[in-house]
Design an enzyme around this catalytic site. Structure first.
Site, PDB file in Angstrom:
ATOM      1  N   ASP A  92      47.960  47.138  38.556  1.00  0.00           N
ATOM      2  CA  ASP A  92      47.077  46.238  38.075  1.00  0.00           C
ATOM      3  C   ASP A  92      47.650  45.333  37.092  1.00  0.00           C
ATOM      4  O   ASP A  92      48.810  45.898  36.304  1.00  0.00           O
ATOM      5  CB  ASP A  92      46.257  47.178  37.416  1.00  0.00           C
ATOM      6  CG  ASP A  92      44.859  46.357  36.628  1.00  0.00           C
ATOM      7  OD1 ASP A  92      44.229  45.897  37.625  1.00  0.00           O
ATOM      8  OD2 ASP A  92      44.911  46.633  35.506  1.00  0.00           O
ATOM      9  N   GLU A 119      49.499  43.260  41.383  1.00  0.00           N
ATOM     10  CA  GLU A 119      48.575  41.992  41.297  1.00  0.00           C
ATOM     11  C   GLU A 119      48.921  41.091  40.149  1.00  0.00           C
ATOM     12  O   GLU A 119      49.487  41.332  39.198  1.00  0.00           O
ATOM     13  CB  GLU A 119      47.462  42.748  40.648  1.00  0.00           C
ATOM     14  CG  GLU A 119      46.320  41.749  40.676  1.00  0.00           C
ATOM     15  CD  GLU A 119      45.039  41.898  39.567  1.00  0.00           C
ATOM     16  OE1 GLU A 119      43.991  41.508  39.757  1.00  0.00           O
ATOM     17  OE2 GLU A 119      45.471  42.782  38.503  1.00  0.00           O
TER      18      GLU A 119
HETATM   19  C1  GLC Z   1      42.542  43.888  37.034  1.00  0.00           C
HETATM   20  C2  GLC Z   1      41.465  44.469  37.768  1.00  0.00           C
HETATM   21  C3  GLC Z   1      40.503  44.131  37.216  1.00  0.00           C
HETATM   22  C4  GLC Z   1      40.471  44.606  35.901  1.00  0.00           C
HETATM   23  C5  GLC Z   1      41.670  43.961  35.021  1.00  0.00           C
HETATM   24  C6  GLC Z   1      41.924  44.668  33.611  1.00  0.00           C
HETATM   25  O1  GLC Z   1      42.649  42.167  37.369  1.00  0.00           O
HETATM   26  O2  GLC Z   1      41.466  44.139  39.143  1.00  0.00           O
HETATM   27  O3  GLC Z   1      39.053  44.507  37.681  1.00  0.00           O
HETATM   28  O4  GLC Z   1      39.053  44.311  35.137  1.00  0.00           O
HETATM   29  O5  GLC Z   1      42.851  44.069  35.981  1.00  0.00           O
HETATM   30  O6  GLC Z   1      42.542  45.769  34.000  1.00  0.00           O
END
Ligand code: GLC
Length: 554
Positions: free
Chosen positions: A210, A275
Site C-alpha cells: 500500500d 501501489e
Molecule cells: C491506499 C489504499 C486506500 C487507502 C490508502 C491509505 O491508497 O488503496 O484505500 O485509503 O492507501 O492507506
C-alpha cells in the site's frame, strides 16, 4: 529458450476482494473471511468457476477501521469482525488446494494512531520508539508557530498534526489517525520485515504494498512546488501541489528499495506489487531500481481514462515498449519487467460506470490479450456499477472530511451481488453499505444463466488465456489500423517462432473493416468477444461490429 519454470505470477489473473463487501457469513452486515471461503467455488476449482489464479485480499488485520482497515493496530493479528487466525489458516489451505495463490495487503507507510508503537512514540520525546514516526518542532514565522512545510495530506489539510502532549508535529500522509512510520529508522525496517516473514510462514504468496511511493519523504522536508495547472489553486487539496518532495522518487527510495529487494531474496517465491500512481516512465524507473521479475508497480495508466484508441494506445505502447529489452546480449540488460494491467480497484469508480458496459467488455478483452498480470476488482466480472450514496450516509471517512475535494469511495465498495434475494445473497442482515438497485439482474446467478453476460465473457477470456501459450510468452508489436476506432497489435510467440497472432479491438459504435497483412494466407479467428456467425470478410479484411474484439492466427 529459458528452461526454468516461470513464476506463477507471470501468468496470473488476480481477483481483488474487499473483504467487508464480498460475503457475510455471520449475519452482521459485514463480509468476513469465512464468507470468502464459502464462495470459493465462484473463484476456482469447480467447473463453473471464474478460474482466477490468485486473490488479493484487502486488509483484515486488527484496526479501529477509521480507513476501513488501512489503519492497522496489529499487523499479525486478525480483526475479529473478519474472523480469526484459524479461519485464515483454513482459507490458505483450501485456496492452495485449488491452486489459488494468496496476496495480502501490506500497509507499511503508516499505522493506526491506536497502534502500540505510536502510543509509545507519542508518550514522550524520550521514548525509545519516538523516532519510529516522523516528529518535528515546526517553524516559527513572524512569531507564529507553523508546521514544518506546505505538504498536503491526500485526505486534505496539512500532513502535520500538532500533538500537544509533547509539543511537536507528527506527519500523516493520509488521515491524522494514520501516522507515517519513519522508514529511515532501521528498527522500523526490522519490525516491518518480521511482518513479511510472519505472513510468508503462514503461506501467503504475495504482498500488495500500500502507498509504496509514500514510504519515504524528502529528508530536508523541502516545500512541494505549487501545481500551476490545477484549476483551484487555493482549495487546499492534494492537487494544488506537485509532490516533488513529499513523494518518494527513485533517487531517494534507497532504504525502501533495499528492504524490498531483501524481502524478495529472503522469500524466493514471493510476489510484490507496489501501489504508486505514476507514469509508465516512472514505473520503469522503479522496476529498474528493484530489478526483480517478482516485483511490479501497479499499472493504472488506462484506469479512469477516456475510452479512445488515441488515449489508450500511446499509454500501452509506452508501458510495454518503454523498457529496454533483453534480446541483444551486447547491450546492458534492461530491468526485469513483469507487466500488469489493472482496470479497477477499491479506490476508483467502477469500470462500467466509467466507460460504459459495451466499452468495458472491450477493455477487459484487451486486458487479457495484453501481456502480464491481470487485476480484476470483485464485482466487475458481473458488470457491477457505482452505487449512489447520499452525502449523509457516506461511510468513507476520508471523503466525509473532504467531500468537496475528493469523491467518496463507497460507490465502488458496495456488497457483491450474488443473486436476486434480499440483500443480494450477500448477507441475511442489512449490509454496511447499500446494495445497488440493479441487483435483481446484475448478479452472479443471473449472469451465469446468460451466455452473453459479462461473467460469461470473463470466464471464456480466462479459459482462453490459460489455454494459449502465446498469451504468456509473446512480444507485443503495435500495428497501425485503418480506422481510428480500432486498436490492433500483433503478438509474436517467443517459444514458437513463425506463429503470429493479431488482436483487433473496436472501440467505436460503428462497423469497421481492417485490412489484414498481405502475407496472411489463411487467417483464422481464434477468439471473438461476440457469438457472431455472419461473414467477417476474411481472408481479405476483418469486419468488426461495434465494440467487438478478435484474435486472429495468421
Ligand atoms: C491506499 C489504499 C486506500 C487507502 C490508502 C491509505 O491508497 O488503496 O484505500 O485509503 O492507501 O492507506
Amino acid at each position: 529458450m529459458d528452461t526454468q519454470k516461470a513464476h506463477w505470477s507471470k501468468n496470473a489473473a488476480v481477483y481483488e476482494i474487499y473483504p467487508m463487501s464480498f460475503k457475510d457469513s455471520n449475519g452482521d452486515g459485514y463480509g468476513d473471511l469465512a464468507g470468502i471461503l464459502e464462495k470459493i467455488d465462484h473463484l476456482n476449482g469447480s467447473e463453473n468457476s471464474l478460474g482466477i489464479d490468485a486473490v488479493w485480499i484487502c486488509p483484515f488485520f486488527k484496526s479501529p477501521m477509521r480507513d476501513w482497515g488501512y489503519d492497522v493496530t496489529d499487523y499479525t493479528d486478525i480483526n475479529p469482525m473478519f474472523g480469526d487466525m484459524k479461519t485464515f489458516e483454513k482459507l490458505v489451505e483450501e485456496f492452495h488446494a485449488r491452486g489459488i495463490k494468496i496476496i495480502i495487503d501490506y500497509v507499511g507507510n503508516h499505522t493506526s494512531d491506536q497502534h502500540e508503537w505510536f502510543k509509545e512514540s507519542r508518550s514522550s520525546r524520550k521514548n525509545k520508539k519516538r523516532d519510529w514516526y516522523i516528529w518535528h518542532d515546526g517553524i516559527t514565522v513572524n512569531g507564529e508557530r507553523l508546521p514544518p512545510n506546505n505538504w498536503v495530506s491526500i485526505f486534505g489539510g496539512s500532513v502535520w498534526e500538532y500533538d500537544k502532549h509533547t509539543d511537536q508535529y507528527y506527519l500523516h500522509t493520509f488521515l491524522k489517525e494514520q501516522p507515517d512510520l519513519n522508514w529511515h529508522n532501521p528498527e522500523v525496517r526490522e519490525a516491518m520485515g518480521q511482518v513479511i516473514d510472519f505472513w510468508v510462514k503462514k503461506g501467503v504468496d504475495g504482498l500488495r504494498i500500500d502507498a509504496f511511493y509514500n514510504f519515504i519523504e524528502d529528508k530536508l522536508l523541502r516545500d512541494d512546488t505549487i501545481n500551476p495547472t490545477y484549476a483551484n489553486p487555493h482549495d487546499g487539496s492534494y492537487w494544488t501541489l506537485k509532490h516533488n518532495h513529499s513523494l518518494a522518487t527513485t533517487a531517494n527510495l534507497g532504504v525502501v528499495a533495499d528492504f524490498t529487494k531483501e524481502a524478495l531474496a529472503r522469500h524466493p517465491n514471493l510476489l510484490i506489487v507496489a501501489e504508486a500512481y505514476v507514469s509508465p516512465q516512472d514505473m520503469h524507473a522503479f522496476h529498474e531500481l528493484i530489478d526483480n521479475e517478482r516485483f511490479t508497480v501497479f499499472n493504472f495508466t488506462i484506469l479512469g481514462r477516456q475510452f479512445k484508441v488515441s488515449v489508450y494506445k500511446p499509454l500501452i505502447d509506452e508501458y510495454l515498449l518503454g523498457t529496454p529489452d533483453n534480446s541483444d546480449p551486447t547491450k546492458r540488460p534492461g530491468p526485469k519487467f513483469l507487466p500488469n494491467f489493472t482496470l479497477g480497484n477499491h479506490d476508483m469508480s467502477r469500470l462500467v460506470s466509467q466507460i460504459g458496459e459495451a466499452q468495458a467488455r472491450v477493455a477487459v478483452f484487451l486486458q487479457f490479450m495484453l501481456p502480464g498480470l491481470k487485476f480484476i476488482y470483485y464485482g466487475d466480472e458481473i458488470g457491477m456499477t457505482d452505487t449512489h450514496i447520499p452525502e449523509e450516509n457516506i461511510r468513507d471517512w476520508a471523503a466525509r472530511l473532504i467531500f468537496k475535494q475528493q469523491k467518496s469511495r463507497d460507490p465502488e465498495r458496495t456488497p457483491m451481488q450474488w443473486d436476486d434475494s434480499e440483500y443480494a445473497g450477500f448477507s441475511s442482515h442489512k449490509p454496511w453499505l447499500p446494495i445497488n438497485d440493479n441487483y435483481k439482474t446484475v448478479n452472479v446467478a443471473h449472469n451465469d444463466r446468460d451466455p452473453k453476460s459479462m461473467l460469461s465473457l470473463y470466464k471464456s477470456l480466462i479459459r482462453f488465456y490459460h489455454g494459449h501459450d502465446f498469451l504468456h510468452s509473446s512480444q507485443y508489436v503495435p500495428r497501425d489500423s485503418v480506422s481510428e476506432n480500432v486498436f490492433s497489435f500483433e503478438l509474436i510467440n517467443i517459444n514458437t517462432p513463425g506463429k503470429r497472432f493479431i488482436v483487433y479491438a473496436n472501440f467505436g459504435d460503428t462497423i469497421e473493416r481492417e485490412l489484414l497483412p498481405e502475407d496472411a494466407s489463411s487467417p483464422t479467428i481464434i477468439f471473438c468477444t461476440s457469438d457472431r456467425t455472419s461473414t467477417h470478410g476474411l481472408p481479405k479484411y476483418l469486419e468488426l461490429l461495434p465494440y467487438e474484439g478478435y484474435v486472429l492466427e495468421i
